[in-house]
Design a protein around this motif. Structure first.
Motif, short mmCIF file in Angstrom:
data_model
loop_
_atom_site.label_atom_id
_atom_site.label_comp_id
_atom_site.label_asym_id
_atom_site.label_seq_id
_atom_site.Cartn_x
_atom_site.Cartn_y
_atom_site.Cartn_z
N SER A 8 0.82 -1.21 0.00
CA SER A 8 0.00 0.00 0.00
C SER A 8 0.85 1.26 0.00
O SER A 8 0.53 2.24 -0.69
CB SER A 8 -0.93 0.01 1.22
OG SER A 8 -1.86 -1.04 1.12
N GLY A 11 2.12 1.96 -3.39
CA GLY A 11 1.02 2.51 -4.18
C GLY A 11 0.80 3.99 -3.87
O GLY A 11 0.53 4.79 -4.77
N GLN A 15 1.11 6.95 -6.65
CA GLN A 15 -0.01 7.86 -6.93
C GLN A 15 0.36 9.31 -6.63
O GLN A 15 -0.10 10.23 -7.30
CB GLN A 15 -1.25 7.45 -6.15
CG GLN A 15 -1.85 6.14 -6.61
CD GLN A 15 -2.27 6.13 -8.07
OE1 GLN A 15 -2.59 7.14 -8.67
NE2 GLN A 15 -2.27 4.94 -8.65
N ARG A 18 2.18 10.47 -9.55
CA ARG A 18 1.22 10.71 -10.63
C ARG A 18 0.53 12.06 -10.46
O ARG A 18 0.38 12.81 -11.43
CB ARG A 18 0.19 9.58 -10.64
CG ARG A 18 -0.77 9.64 -11.78
CD ARG A 18 -1.68 8.44 -11.78
NE ARG A 18 -2.67 8.54 -12.81
CZ ARG A 18 -3.84 7.93 -12.77
NH1 ARG A 18 -4.16 7.15 -11.76
NH2 ARG A 18 -4.71 8.07 -13.74
N GLU A 110 -8.93 10.40 -10.56
CA GLU A 110 -8.66 8.97 -10.50
C GLU A 110 -7.46 8.67 -9.59
O GLU A 110 -7.50 7.74 -8.79
CB GLU A 110 -8.39 8.45 -11.91
CG GLU A 110 -8.14 6.97 -11.99
CD GLU A 110 -7.81 6.53 -13.40
OE1 GLU A 110 -6.98 5.61 -13.53
OE2 GLU A 110 -8.37 7.09 -14.35
N ALA A 111 -6.41 9.47 -9.70
CA ALA A 111 -5.23 9.27 -8.86
C ALA A 111 -5.57 9.53 -7.39
O ALA A 111 -5.10 8.82 -6.51
CB ALA A 111 -4.10 10.19 -9.32
N ARG A 113 -8.49 9.06 -5.96
CA ARG A 113 -9.27 7.91 -5.45
C ARG A 113 -8.39 6.69 -5.24
O ARG A 113 -8.59 5.93 -4.30
CB ARG A 113 -10.41 7.61 -6.41
CG ARG A 113 -11.45 8.70 -6.33
CD ARG A 113 -12.74 8.34 -6.98
NE ARG A 113 -13.67 9.44 -6.79
CZ ARG A 113 -14.65 9.71 -7.60
NH1 ARG A 113 -14.85 8.97 -8.66
NH2 ARG A 113 -15.46 10.72 -7.36
N ALA A 114 -7.41 6.48 -6.11
CA ALA A 114 -6.48 5.38 -5.92
C ALA A 114 -5.64 5.60 -4.66
O ALA A 114 -5.35 4.66 -3.92
CB ALA A 114 -5.58 5.22 -7.14
N TYR A 115 -5.27 6.83 -4.40
CA TYR A 115 -4.53 7.17 -3.18
C TYR A 115 -5.38 6.84 -1.95
O TYR A 115 -4.89 6.22 -1.00
CB TYR A 115 -4.16 8.65 -3.22
CG TYR A 115 -3.15 9.07 -2.18
CD1 TYR A 115 -1.80 9.04 -2.47
CD2 TYR A 115 -3.54 9.53 -0.93
CE1 TYR A 115 -0.86 9.43 -1.54
CE2 TYR A 115 -2.62 9.94 0.01
CZ TYR A 115 -1.28 9.88 -0.30
OH TYR A 115 -0.35 10.27 0.65
N ALA A 117 -7.81 4.70 -1.79
CA ALA A 117 -7.96 3.24 -1.69
C ALA A 117 -6.74 2.62 -1.02
O ALA A 117 -6.88 1.68 -0.22
CB ALA A 117 -8.16 2.64 -3.09
N ASN A 118 -5.56 3.11 -1.32
CA ASN A 118 -4.35 2.59 -0.67
C ASN A 118 -4.34 2.92 0.82
O ASN A 118 -3.91 2.10 1.64
CB ASN A 118 -3.10 3.15 -1.35
CG ASN A 118 -2.79 2.42 -2.62
OD1 ASN A 118 -2.60 1.20 -2.61
ND2 ASN A 118 -2.74 3.13 -3.72
#
Length: 137
Positions: A8, A11, A15, A18, A110-111, A113-115, A117-118
């Motif tokens: 995580s 990730g 991100q 990104r 999107e980045a 939300r991925a952050y 999620a991690n």
């Protein structure tokens, strides 16, 4: 337990890179030349991800994420007629980067939300570890 946190956290780092790259793209949307090279046009930057397979053999770390910042030279650059501009060519056209602000904003969402999620995965891993310690105590 620590493998989950390692995955995580890699990730999160990927991100974050990104998001920094996207912010740089948005900031450079009206830049006619790359400030690093001086004369060449500025191109959009992209971040690509892949599995970090080098850490597979290590006992203490998981398979995380590796990232690489690439330059998008495939898209056409934007040309604008501005004859008085110092970077204008003989036809009065100034070359600007191939950056679409809407696409960059969507990629930033999107980045983000991925952050998140991690971070959630890290919280769940921490919660499982705490529960395991409570059971054992």
């Amino acid at each position: 337990m620590f493998k989950g946190i390692d995955i995580s956290s890699s990730g999160l780092v990927a991100q974050r890179q990104r998001m920094n790259t996207i912010a740089g793209n948005i900031a450079s949307v009206n830049v006619s030349h790359d400030p690093n090279s001086g004369e060449s046009p500025f191109y959009r930057r992209l971040v690509t991800f892949q599995a970090d397979t080098q850490s597979l053999g290590q006992e203490r770390s998981g398979v995380g994420v590796k990232y690489k910042v690439e330059i998008d030279t495939d898209s056409e650059l934007r040309k604008t007629y501005t004859p008085g501009h110092p970077h204008a060519d003989q036809d009065g056209l100034v070359t600007y980067p191939n950056i679409d602000v809407t696409t960059e904003f969507v990629n930033a969402l999107e980045a983000g939300r991925a952050y998140e999620a991690n971070i959630s995965a890290m919280d769940i891993t921490k919660e499982m570890f705490t529960t395991s310690l409570r059971i054992l105590a």
